[in-house]
Design a protein around this motif. Structure first.
Motif, PDB file in Angstrom:
ATOM      1  N   ILE A 244       0.978  -1.388   0.155  1.00  0.00           N
ATOM      2  CA  ILE A 244       0.001   0.030   0.073  1.00  0.00           C
ATOM      3  C   ILE A 244       0.997   1.247  -0.127  1.00  0.00           C
ATOM      4  N   TYR A 245       2.112   1.191   0.719  1.00  0.00           N
ATOM      5  CA  TYR A 245       2.996   2.376   0.629  1.00  0.00           C
ATOM      6  C   TYR A 245       3.492   2.743  -0.367  1.00  0.00           C
ATOM      7  N   ASN A 246       3.686   1.602  -1.154  1.00  0.00           N
ATOM      8  CA  ASN A 246       4.556   1.940  -2.761  1.00  0.00           C
ATOM      9  C   ASN A 246       3.169   2.501  -3.568  1.00  0.00           C
ATOM     10  N   LEU A 247       1.937   2.037  -3.350  1.00  0.00           N
ATOM     11  CA  LEU A 247       0.900   2.480  -4.005  1.00  0.00           C
ATOM     12  C   LEU A 247       0.701   4.278  -3.721  1.00  0.00           C
TER      13      LEU A 247
ATOM     14  N   LEU B 232       0.829   6.950  -6.392  1.00  0.00           N
ATOM     15  CA  LEU B 232      -0.126   8.125  -6.498  1.00  0.00           C
ATOM     16  C   LEU B 232       0.257   9.395  -6.527  1.00  0.00           C
ATOM     17  N   PHE B 233       1.176   9.670  -5.312  1.00  0.00           N
ATOM     18  CA  PHE B 233       2.035  11.274  -5.241  1.00  0.00           C
ATOM     19  C   PHE B 233       2.691  11.541  -6.278  1.00  0.00           C
ATOM     20  N   ASN B 234       3.592  10.659  -6.771  1.00  0.00           N
ATOM     21  CA  ASN B 234       4.356  10.857  -8.038  1.00  0.00           C
ATOM     22  C   ASN B 234       3.534  11.138  -9.364  1.00  0.00           C
ATOM     23  N   THR B 235       2.364  10.502  -9.644  1.00  0.00           N
ATOM     24  CA  THR B 235       1.659  10.751 -10.610  1.00  0.00           C
ATOM     25  C   THR B 235       0.882  12.100 -10.469  1.00  0.00           C
TER      26      THR B 235
ATOM     27  N   ARG C 167       6.482  14.883   2.171  1.00  0.00           N
ATOM     28  CA  ARG C 167       7.634  14.784   0.894  1.00  0.00           C
ATOM     29  C   ARG C 167       7.036  15.035  -0.340  1.00  0.00           C
ATOM     30  N   TYR C 168       5.617  14.509  -0.436  1.00  0.00           N
ATOM     31  CA  TYR C 168       4.801  14.775  -1.843  1.00  0.00           C
ATOM     32  C   TYR C 168       4.764  16.527  -1.819  1.00  0.00           C
ATOM     33  N   LEU C 169       4.254  16.912  -1.029  1.00  0.00           N
ATOM     34  CA  LEU C 169       3.957  18.358  -0.981  1.00  0.00           C
ATOM     35  C   LEU C 169       5.284  19.168  -1.339  1.00  0.00           C
ATOM     36  N   PHE C 170       6.428  18.747  -0.830  1.00  0.00           N
ATOM     37  CA  PHE C 170       7.795  19.480  -1.107  1.00  0.00           C
ATOM     38  C   PHE C 170       7.953  19.240  -2.637  1.00  0.00           C
ATOM     39  N   LYS C 171       8.020  17.981  -2.893  1.00  0.00           N
ATOM     40  CA  LYS C 171       8.337  17.816  -4.310  1.00  0.00           C
ATOM     41  C   LYS C 171       7.783  18.479  -5.209  1.00  0.00           C
TER      42      LYS C 171
END
Length: 190
Positions: A48-51, A55-58, A105-109
């Motif tokens: 699930i964490y990979n999912l 999702l975030f990278n997409t 990390r998603y928000l920063f990236k």
């Protein structure tokens, strides 16, 4: 078929994430919701964490494509507003989980390239050292992420639109003032 299956897994996960916290979602629920086998799930995602990472990278890729066409930070904030409002519950469930760092990390990236593109676009006709451009983008990215994290912790949906408008105006003005000071210092040295 592969893209359809992967999208079905993601859609099922987001649906569940809008209903319950990340810690309470299981692979069994995801595969039951999208009617696939366990092996099919693991063909696409390790867990699930990979999912969540996928999702975030997409979403980061989509955001960066959209923001490349806007003329102001205010325009970019408008583009992000719908995503944040439509996915607030899911984002909050991730934020409230042990995986808060994934969201941060998603928000920063997501905002890293967005802010840098904006700063570069604003001052494309001015010769400004790359270090200063990166500093401005990084400074304002941290401020914006802080406000977004605080918004997730709060329950006032209506404030986000106003907040993003105020942040974008302040950011644009702050960047312009900083650049003017840099140019003034540069002229004084000549």
């Amino acid at each position: 078929m592969a893209n359809f299956t992967k999208k079905a897994i993601i859609d099922a996960f987001v649906k569940l994430l809008n209903e319950k916290t990340l810690a309470k979602i299981t692979v069994t629920e995801i595969i039951t919701t999208c009617e696939i086998s366990r092996n099919t799930f693991y063909y696409y995602f390790e867990d699930i964490y990979n999912l969540v990472d996928y999702l975030f990278n997409t979403e980061i890729e989509k955001l960066q494509e959209i923001t490349m066409t806007s003329e102001s930070l205010s325009d970019e904030c408008e583009l992000v507003l719908d995503f944040l409002k439509n996915n607030r519950t899911a984002l909050k469930h991730i934020y409230d989980s042990a995986n808060r760092d994934q969201l941060e990390r998603y928000l920063f990236k997501a905002l890293d390239q967005t802010m840098l593109n904006f700063v570069k676009h604003c001052f494309k006709d001015i010769d400004i050292p790359q270090g200063d451009l990166h500093f401005l983008a990084r400074y304002h990215k941290y401020a914006l992420v802080g406000f977004l994290i605080n918004w997730l912790a709060d329950d006032d949906d209506e404030e986000l639109e106003s907040l993003l408008k105020r942040i974008s105006l302040l950011t644009e003005e702050s960047i312009r003032n900083y650049i003017e000071k840099l140019l003034e210092i540069s002229r004084q040295k000549e």
